[in-house]
Scaffold this active site. Structure first.
Site, mmCIF file in Angstrom:
data_model
loop_
_atom_site.group_PDB
_atom_site.id
_atom_site.type_symbol
_atom_site.label_atom_id
_atom_site.label_comp_id
_atom_site.label_asym_id
_atom_site.label_seq_id
_atom_site.Cartn_x
_atom_site.Cartn_y
_atom_site.Cartn_z
ATOM 1 N N GLY A 66 -27.480 -14.012 19.117
ATOM 2 C CA GLY A 66 -28.137 -12.724 19.096
ATOM 3 C C GLY A 66 -28.215 -12.030 20.296
ATOM 4 N N ASP B 167 -12.921 0.477 15.455
ATOM 5 C CA ASP B 167 -11.822 -0.564 15.144
ATOM 6 C C ASP B 167 -11.369 -0.660 13.849
ATOM 7 O OD1 ASP B 167 -14.116 -1.852 14.579
ATOM 8 O OD2 ASP B 167 -13.544 -3.834 15.273
ATOM 9 N N TYR C 49 -24.037 -1.392 8.285
ATOM 10 C CA TYR C 49 -22.867 -1.607 8.853
ATOM 11 C C TYR C 49 -21.834 -1.063 8.034
ATOM 12 C CZ TYR C 49 -18.733 -3.283 11.413
ATOM 13 O OH TYR C 49 -17.381 -3.421 12.069
ATOM 14 N N GLU D 60 -14.710 -14.200 9.101
ATOM 15 C CA GLU D 60 -15.980 -13.593 9.198
ATOM 16 C C GLU D 60 -16.369 -12.749 8.358
ATOM 17 O OE1 GLU D 60 -16.946 -12.558 13.254
ATOM 18 O OE2 GLU D 60 -18.873 -11.477 12.636
ATOM 19 N N HIS E 254 -17.244 1.580 16.969
ATOM 20 C CA HIS E 254 -17.307 1.946 15.763
ATOM 21 C C HIS E 254 -15.872 2.574 15.435
ATOM 22 C CE1 HIS E 254 -20.890 0.305 13.678
ATOM 23 N NE2 HIS E 254 -21.341 0.327 14.907
ATOM 24 N N ASP F 233 -13.665 -7.992 17.995
ATOM 25 C CA ASP F 233 -14.479 -9.055 18.859
ATOM 26 C C ASP F 233 -13.471 -10.459 18.829
ATOM 27 O OD1 ASP F 233 -16.252 -7.218 18.540
ATOM 28 O OD2 ASP F 233 -17.559 -8.314 16.867
ATOM 29 N N SER G 74 -21.185 -14.251 19.573
ATOM 30 C CA SER G 74 -21.256 -15.574 19.344
ATOM 31 C C SER G 74 -20.458 -15.966 18.089
ATOM 32 C CB SER G 74 -22.593 -16.210 19.356
ATOM 33 O OG SER G 74 -23.277 -15.634 18.288
ATOM 34 N N SER G 75 -20.313 -15.366 17.130
ATOM 35 C CA SER G 75 -19.768 -15.693 16.008
ATOM 36 C C SER G 75 -18.047 -15.659 16.167
ATOM 37 C CB SER G 75 -20.229 -15.063 14.731
ATOM 38 O OG SER G 75 -19.760 -13.314 15.082
#
Ligand code: GLA
Length: 300
Positions: free
Chosen positions: A84, A23, A179, A118, A21, A130, A89-90
């Site tokens: 998950g 970036d 988030y 994203e 938390h 990521d 994975s995204s």
């Protein structure tokens, strides 16, 4: 069908060793690409489509295609990244498509446009970490990334430390978590949120020093401090995650553990002596994925 594909791309999942938390505030992070991969292949088609065992990829694939400025594609996706499980994975899907469709662009450019894709596909104002780690990670290394400048350097990561990712079983879609709210609170410099951000960035520096010195005990202590800060100051942990983290702290071979990634459930990172991974896994009554560092598809 993958066999009729005109293009192919492959990209790895990622872990974040430390720097959570921070970036999206231009902070310092230390992720690594890991050896679980998503493959994408495809060909031009009248409309965007995705053939995959995992649902929900279409919005992501279309968004990255639009960022790349390519015409619609029929895309086939295969992956050994458990959805998950907390290793992004995204991001791996987005980077695999970008690498397949535009292998000529630079890794930083790919990471930035995958981040934008994203954000658009999910409505979550994610940072760059990521996608960057998946695009530009290197086997044998973690990536020390300055999210303000996108300058990065490789930091050798020892083979004798296994990277364990524990699935808490508390699965959530980031769009249904606070988030974005945490990001706004941190951007507004709320004191408790900033105490996490400032202390976490200091921990990234200390962790890199400890890594260079092969001081695995110190690395583990820093993970523990990071968890406490994420739990108490940034408030992104949950009772279930806290219980697993505390169990991991006491498990055989464990140097340290903490909640990893966005939080609000999700996954736990533990660093474990390679020789004791079996005993560690047996002591944790949740699925454990043992990972090693890996290469992303972009060279620079
Ligand atoms: C998610 C986001 C990242 C980062 C982490 C928290 O994984 O995608 O950009 O903000 O949460 O460190």
């Amino acid at each position: 069908m993958a066999s009729s594909a005109e293009w192919h791309g492959r990209a790895p999942g990622r872990v974040n060793l430390i720097g959570e938390h921070v970036d999206y505030l231009g902070g310092l992070v230390l992720p690594a690409a890991v050896d679980r991969y998503t493959q994408a292949g495809g060909h031009a088609a009248p409309v965007w489509s995705v053939d995959s065992k995992v649902e929900g990829g279409l919005a992501f694939v279309r968004a990255v295609g639009q960022e790349l400025g390519v015409e619609p594609q029929a895309v086939n996706v295969t992956s050994d990244i458990p959805p998950g499980a907390g290793i992004s994975s995204s991001a791996a899907l987005l980077v695999a498509v970008a690498a397949g469709l535009r292998p000529d662009i630079g890794g930083k450019e790919a990471a930035v446009l995958c981040q934008r894709a994203e954000q658009k596909a999910s409505g979550v104002q994610v940072g760059i970490m990521d996608q960057f780690a998946s695009a530009l990670g290197r086997r044998g290394n973690a990536l020390l990334l300055d999210c303000a400048t996108l300058e990065y350097q490789l930091v050798p990561f020892p083979d004798d430390v296994a990277i364990a990712v524990i699935d808490s079983g508390e699965h959530r879609s980031l769009a249904n978590t606070p988030y974005n709210q945490r990001r706004r609170e941190a951007e507004a410099h709320e004191p408790r949120r900033m105490r996490h951000v400032d202390s976490e960035i200091a921990r990234v520096h200390s962790f890199v020093d400890a890594l260079h010195a092969r001081d695995f005990t110190r690395m583990g202590e820093l993970l523990k401090e990071s968890h406490i800060s994420l739990r108490d100051d940034f408030e992104v942990s949950t009772p279930i995650v806290d219980a697993i983290v505390e169990r991991a702290w006491k498990a055989p071979g464990c140097y340290g553990a903490r909640i990893m990634g966005a939080g609000f459930g999700g996954s736990i990172l533990a660093l474990v002596a390679r020789a004791q991974t079996g005993a560690f896994t047996a002591a944790i009554d949740h699925p454990v994925l043992m990972c090693s560092t890996a290469d992303g598809p972009f060279k620079s």
